[in-house]
Design a protein around this motif. Structure first.
Motif, PDB file in Angstrom:
ATOM      1  N   ALA A 157       9.836  -3.102   0.490  1.00 21.52           N
ATOM      2  CA  ALA A 157      10.321  -1.836   1.049  1.00 21.52           C
ATOM      3  C   ALA A 157      10.132  -0.679   0.087  1.00 21.52           C
ATOM      4  O   ALA A 157       9.821   0.445   0.504  1.00 21.52           O
ATOM      5  N   ASN A 158      10.314  -0.917  -1.212  1.00 17.75           N
ATOM      6  CA  ASN A 158      10.267   0.170  -2.185  1.00 17.75           C
ATOM      7  C   ASN A 158       8.851   0.562  -2.575  1.00 17.75           C
ATOM      8  O   ASN A 158       8.666   1.446  -3.419  1.00 17.75           O
ATOM      9  N   THR A 159       7.827  -0.088  -1.992  1.00 19.49           N
ATOM     10  CA  THR A 159       6.456   0.390  -2.164  1.00 19.49           C
ATOM     11  C   THR A 159       6.100   1.427  -1.113  1.00 19.49           C
ATOM     12  O   THR A 159       4.969   1.898  -1.077  1.00 19.49           O
ATOM     13  N   ASP A 160       7.062   1.763  -0.257  1.00 18.84           N
ATOM     14  CA  ASP A 160       6.906   2.828   0.729  1.00 18.84           C
ATOM     15  C   ASP A 160       7.724   4.025   0.260  1.00 18.84           C
ATOM     16  O   ASP A 160       8.935   3.918   0.055  1.00 18.84           O
ATOM     17  N   MET A 209       9.525  -1.380   6.913  1.00 21.91           N
ATOM     18  CA  MET A 209      10.774  -1.314   7.676  1.00 21.91           C
ATOM     19  C   MET A 209      11.243  -2.709   8.065  1.00 21.91           C
ATOM     20  O   MET A 209      12.440  -3.028   7.970  1.00 21.91           O
ATOM     21  N   VAL A 210      10.308  -3.559   8.505  1.00 18.50           N
ATOM     22  CA  VAL A 210      10.671  -4.930   8.885  1.00 18.50           C
ATOM     23  C   VAL A 210      11.215  -5.688   7.678  1.00 18.50           C
ATOM     24  O   VAL A 210      12.200  -6.430   7.782  1.00 18.50           O
ATOM     25  N   THR A 211      10.584  -5.490   6.513  1.00 17.31           N
ATOM     26  CA  THR A 211      11.082  -6.137   5.291  1.00 17.31           C
ATOM     27  C   THR A 211      12.495  -5.668   4.967  1.00 17.31           C
ATOM     28  O   THR A 211      13.357  -6.467   4.580  1.00 17.31           O
ATOM     29  N   MET A 251      15.251  -5.735  -2.986  1.00 16.06           N
ATOM     30  CA  MET A 251      14.022  -5.179  -2.429  1.00 16.06           C
ATOM     31  C   MET A 251      12.896  -5.171  -3.459  1.00 16.06           C
ATOM     32  O   MET A 251      11.721  -5.379  -3.111  1.00 16.06           O
ATOM     33  N   ASN A 252      13.212  -4.936  -4.720  1.00 16.55           N
ATOM     34  CA  ASN A 252      12.192  -4.998  -5.761  1.00 16.55           C
ATOM     35  C   ASN A 252      11.641  -6.412  -5.911  1.00 16.55           C
ATOM     36  O   ASN A 252      10.429  -6.608  -6.078  1.00 16.55           O
ATOM     37  N   ALA A 272       2.541   2.667   4.300  1.00 14.56           N
ATOM     38  CA  ALA A 272       2.985   1.412   4.903  1.00 14.56           C
ATOM     39  C   ALA A 272       2.172   1.122   6.155  1.00 14.56           C
ATOM     40  O   ALA A 272       1.743   2.038   6.858  1.00 14.56           O
ATOM     41  N   GLY A 273       1.960  -0.163   6.449  1.00 19.40           N
ATOM     42  CA  GLY A 273       1.173  -0.554   7.608  1.00 19.40           C
ATOM     43  C   GLY A 273       1.989  -0.494   8.887  1.00 19.40           C
ATOM     44  O   GLY A 273       3.129  -0.965   8.934  1.00 19.40           O
TER      45      GLY A 273
END
Length: 295
Positions: free
Chosen positions: A149-152, A47-49, A118-119, A32-33
């Protein structure tokens, strides 16, 4: 004619694979960035998302769908929520048993709604596409302000830990430690049906199987988190690659290539939210559902 067609087919497939691999290098970063830092704690775009869409879930369900709470004469929003609850109840209650289901259902419903939204958040305009370039290790890296979020992996691992902790709590509460030990290590054979020496020997077999079962229980943390993470990260990379391939097309036709994959991601997002919730219910029900075992 057949040879020419076969040759053209190979060239087309090769061109597609070349285009796909060419864009892979520009696909989303695994980590995550980092956007900021508060007290030594990094604030990432995932986290912001999470914060934004969690707030959206609370506001949407509380003030738009339910409008202040459930009412004797249900509104349309309340009917939507009750329909979703009844559908999930019909699936999960037979798996878990009535007692465990009544205690665990709020968590299961929260899992399903949270993971689903989230997906789908990655399909919204601006998520993953609006950001800034930052210099890392001498390279310009694009960091979006919002990322699903779920790509982290940190997010999906946190969900898996919550699921694992809830499994321990509900098993001990509705079945007890004795039932867990018997289900894991106990001799399931009926003493009346087999000879005594064989029945005693089965204790060793079932204990060895229980040790293997303990390993599989711990590995649920890995399977739950990586399954959800892999599907979301793969979908993110796929959509980015399809958009990259569509750049060369005219503007009015550039949406044709990504569109089927957006529809596919909607379906996959729904399936993954249901699978995560279903597996949590199944893990709990394997020990707590004594009624189903008797049937």
């Amino acid at each position: 004619m057949f040879r020419k067609t076969k040759f053209l087919a190979r060239v087309t497939v090769g061109a597609f694979l070349f285009a796909f691999t060419a864009h892979i290098s520009r696909a989303s970063e695994i980590a995550a960035g980092k956007l900021s830092e508060v007290g030594g704690l990094p604030i990432t775009n995932s986290m912001v998302t999470t914060w934004i869409f969690t707030l959206v879930i609370i506001v949407f369900f509380r003030f738009f769908l339910l409008r202040g709470g459930a009412k004797p004469v249900p509104t349309r929003g309340q009917l939507v929520v009750e329909s979703m609850i009844d559908s999930l109840r019909g699936i999960f209650e037979p798996l878990m048993g009535k007692r465990a289901f009544s205690g665990a259902f709020p968590l299961l419903l929260g899992f399903f709604a949270y993971i689903l939204i989230m997906n789908w958040s990655g399909l919204l305009p601006g998520v993953g596409s609006i950001g800034e370039y930052s210099s890392e290790n001498g390279k310009e890296v694009f960091i979006p302000f919002l990322r699903p979020a779920n790509t982290d992996l940190n997010t999906t691992l946190a969900l898996a830990i919550i699921s694992f902790t809830a499994w321990i709590y509900f098993v001990l509460r509705y079945a007890g430690l004795k039932a867990f030990l018997h289900e894991t290590f106990g001799n399931k054979a009926d003493k009346k049906d087999i000879a005594l020496p064989i029945w005693l020997f089965l204790f060793v077999i079932f204990f060895a199987v229980g040790c293997i079962d303990l390993i599989s229980i711990v590995m649920r943390l890995v399977s739950l988190s990586f399954r959800l993470y892999g599907n979301n990260f793969g979908g993110e990379a796929l959509l980015e690659n399809m958009h990259g391939m569509a750049i060369s097309l005219p503007r009015f036709a550039s949406w044709i290539i990504p569109l089927p994959f957006y529809l596919l991601e909607i379906l996959i997002g729904l399936i993954q939210a249901f699978v995560f919730t279903l597996l949590t219910a199944v893990y709990i029900g394997l020990i707590t559902n004594s009624e189903g075992k008797e049937e």
